[in-house]
Motif scaffolding. Structure first.
Motif, PDB file in Angstrom:
ATOM      1  N   ASP A 112      42.898  33.427   9.499  1.00 36.93           N
ATOM      2  CA  ASP A 112      42.651  32.124   8.879  1.00 36.93           C
ATOM      3  C   ASP A 112      43.568  31.897   7.673  1.00 36.93           C
ATOM      4  N   PRO A 113      44.429  30.858   7.712  1.00 39.90           N
ATOM      5  CA  PRO A 113      45.296  30.569   6.573  1.00 39.90           C
ATOM      6  C   PRO A 113      44.579  29.819   5.441  1.00 39.90           C
ATOM      7  N   ILE A 114      43.312  29.450   5.655  1.00 42.10           N
ATOM      8  CA  ILE A 114      42.560  28.685   4.661  1.00 42.10           C
ATOM      9  C   ILE A 114      41.731  29.652   3.818  1.00 42.10           C
ATOM     10  N   THR A 115      41.937  29.586   2.502  1.00 39.98           N
ATOM     11  CA  THR A 115      41.219  30.507   1.612  1.00 39.98           C
ATOM     12  C   THR A 115      39.874  29.957   1.147  1.00 39.98           C
ATOM     13  N   ASP A 116      39.722  28.629   1.144  1.00 36.84           N
ATOM     14  CA  ASP A 116      38.468  28.004   0.725  1.00 36.84           C
ATOM     15  C   ASP A 116      37.434  28.062   1.850  1.00 36.84           C
ATOM     16  N   ALA A 117      36.154  28.022   1.494  1.00 38.42           N
ATOM     17  CA  ALA A 117      35.092  27.889   2.500  1.00 38.42           C
ATOM     18  C   ALA A 117      35.155  26.471   3.053  1.00 38.42           C
ATOM     19  N   TYR A 118      34.929  26.324   4.354  1.00 41.32           N
ATOM     20  CA  TYR A 118      34.998  25.005   4.976  1.00 41.32           C
ATOM     21  C   TYR A 118      34.062  24.930   6.166  1.00 41.32           C
ATOM     22  N   PHE A 119      33.802  23.706   6.605  1.00 42.80           N
ATOM     23  CA  PHE A 119      33.028  23.458   7.818  1.00 42.80           C
ATOM     24  C   PHE A 119      34.010  23.178   8.949  1.00 42.80           C
ATOM     25  N   LEU A 120      33.813  23.823  10.094  1.00 45.76           N
ATOM     26  CA  LEU A 120      34.631  23.577  11.275  1.00 45.76           C
ATOM     27  C   LEU A 120      33.947  22.511  12.116  1.00 45.76           C
ATOM     28  N   ASP A 121      34.691  21.477  12.455  1.00 49.99           N
ATOM     29  CA  ASP A 121      34.167  20.364  13.251  1.00 49.99           C
ATOM     30  C   ASP A 121      35.106  20.147  14.430  1.00 49.99           C
ATOM     31  N   VAL A 122      34.646  20.492  15.636  1.00 56.46           N
ATOM     32  CA  VAL A 122      35.432  20.287  16.855  1.00 56.46           C
ATOM     33  C   VAL A 122      34.790  19.137  17.612  1.00 56.46           C
ATOM     34  N   SER A 123      35.579  18.108  17.912  1.00 55.68           N
ATOM     35  CA  SER A 123      35.015  16.924  18.551  1.00 55.68           C
ATOM     36  C   SER A 123      36.052  16.213  19.417  1.00 55.68           C
ATOM     37  N   SER A 124      35.579  15.182  20.088  1.00 55.56           N
ATOM     38  CA  SER A 124      36.433  14.278  20.853  1.00 55.56           C
ATOM     39  C   SER A 124      37.154  13.359  19.876  1.00 55.56           C
ATOM     40  N   PRO A 125      38.345  12.875  20.220  1.00 58.44           N
ATOM     41  CA  PRO A 125      39.011  11.921  19.337  1.00 58.44           C
ATOM     42  C   PRO A 125      38.362  10.545  19.380  1.00 58.44           C
ATOM     43  N   GLY A 126      37.503  10.304  20.360  1.00 65.79           N
ATOM     44  CA  GLY A 126      36.795   9.033  20.465  1.00 65.79           C
ATOM     45  C   GLY A 126      37.658   7.934  21.055  1.00 65.79           C
ATOM     46  N   ALA A 127      37.068   6.770  21.159  1.00 67.56           N
ATOM     47  CA  ALA A 127      37.757   5.617  21.747  1.00 67.56           C
ATOM     48  C   ALA A 127      38.919   5.156  20.878  1.00 67.56           C
ATOM     49  N   GLU A 128      38.815   5.383  19.580  1.00 66.18           N
ATOM     50  CA  GLU A 128      39.875   4.976  18.665  1.00 66.18           C
ATOM     51  C   GLU A 128      40.737   6.178  18.299  1.00 66.18           C
ATOM     52  N   ARG A 129      41.276   6.775  19.345  1.00 68.22           N
ATOM     53  CA  ARG A 129      42.092   7.981  19.251  1.00 68.22           C
ATOM     54  C   ARG A 129      43.348   7.739  18.398  1.00 68.22           C
ATOM     55  N   PRO A 130      43.658   8.669  17.486  1.00 71.45           N
ATOM     56  CA  PRO A 130      44.876   8.517  16.685  1.00 71.45           C
ATOM     57  C   PRO A 130      46.128   8.689  17.556  1.00 71.45           C
ATOM     58  N   LEU A 131      47.192   8.030  17.159  1.00 69.19           N
ATOM     59  CA  LEU A 131      48.474   8.194  17.841  1.00 69.19           C
ATOM     60  C   LEU A 131      49.289   9.179  17.017  1.00 69.19           C
ATOM     61  N   LYS A 132      49.411  10.394  17.522  1.00 67.85           N
ATOM     62  CA  LYS A 132      50.093  11.456  16.788  1.00 67.85           C
ATOM     63  C   LYS A 132      51.394  11.877  17.472  1.00 67.85           C
ATOM     64  N   LYS A 133      51.352  11.947  18.785  1.00 74.60           N
ATOM     65  CA  LYS A 133      52.489  12.461  19.549  1.00 74.60           C
ATOM     66  C   LYS A 133      53.120  11.331  20.346  1.00 74.60           C
ATOM     67  N   GLU A 134      54.347  11.556  20.779  1.00 71.31           N
ATOM     68  CA  GLU A 134      55.062  10.527  21.546  1.00 71.31           C
ATOM     69  C   GLU A 134      54.267  10.115  22.784  1.00 71.31           C
ATOM     70  N   LYS A 135      53.608  11.066  23.409  1.00 69.60           N
ATOM     71  CA  LYS A 135      52.815  10.770  24.603  1.00 69.60           C
ATOM     72  C   LYS A 135      51.653   9.829  24.272  1.00 69.60           C
ATOM     73  N   ASP A 136      51.096   9.941  23.067  1.00 69.33           N
ATOM     74  CA  ASP A 136      50.025   9.034  22.636  1.00 69.33           C
ATOM     75  C   ASP A 136      50.541   7.601  22.541  1.00 69.33           C
ATOM     76  N   TYR A 137      51.756   7.461  22.005  1.00 67.74           N
ATOM     77  CA  TYR A 137      52.361   6.134  21.914  1.00 67.74           C
ATOM     78  C   TYR A 137      52.618   5.574  23.307  1.00 67.74           C
ATOM     79  N   GLU A 138      53.144   6.390  24.187  1.00 66.95           N
ATOM     80  CA  GLU A 138      53.443   5.956  25.552  1.00 66.95           C
ATOM     81  C   GLU A 138      52.180   5.459  26.253  1.00 66.95           C
TER      82      GLU A 138
END
Length: 155
Positions: free
Chosen positions: A67-93
């Motif tokens: 783990d590269p994170i030294t602080d305590a944190y909450f892990l949240d794994v989820s779906s991107p939902g209907a309003e999915r962010p556009l991060k990669k070129e394939k998302d834009y396409e």
């Protein structure tokens, strides 16, 4: 992308892919006194709660060891939902001719937030078609001016 999110992406990407999922986004944020590591995953027929639980378990195992994170944190794994962010070129396409929401670092034609249809994109710009009062206008937005971009659900 911050150094931490880049490191986490490098660690969790092989895990997510080995489960048959796509890594959509990694976000590390502080909200109030707490830190959150949010990981969005997807697959062609959609992600369900069992998929998220499985991915969370596998990611937790690996992050406990590397783990590269030294602080305590909450892990949240989820779906991107209907309003999915556009991060990669394939998302834009995949979002061509779809409604998108764009938040800018500085105003364009007097507004910092736009909802419109993504008509085109390249390395420098996106082209959207947006309604301004009763008119439809097409314009280019430099990608360097975009603070946030995601699909938009428009009713």
């Amino acid at each position: 992308m911050s150094k931490i999110t880049e490191q986490v992406e490098g660690i969790v990407s092989p895990i997510v892919e080995s489960l048959g999922f796509e890594l959509v986004d990694v976000e590390y944020v502080k909200e109030g006194p707490d830190y959150y590591l949010r990981i969005a995953i997807d697959k062609p027929d959609g992600i369900d709660i069992a998929d998220c639980a499985l991915a969370s378990e596998k990611i937790s195992e690996v992050m406990d060891k590397n783990d590269p994170i030294t602080d305590a944190y909450f892990l949240d794994v989820s779906s991107p939902g209907a309003e999915r962010p556009l991060k990669k070129e394939k998302d834009y396409e995949q979002a061509i001719n779809e409604n998108i929401y764009v938040k800018l670092y500085e105003p364009l034609e007097g507004d910092k937030e736009w909802i419109g249809i993504l008509k085109a994109y390249d390395e420098q710009n996106i082209t959207i078609e947006a309604k301004i009062k009763t008119r439809t206008k097409t314009f280019d937005i430099p990608r360097t001016k975009i603070a946030k971009i995601r699909r938009a659900v428009v009713l």
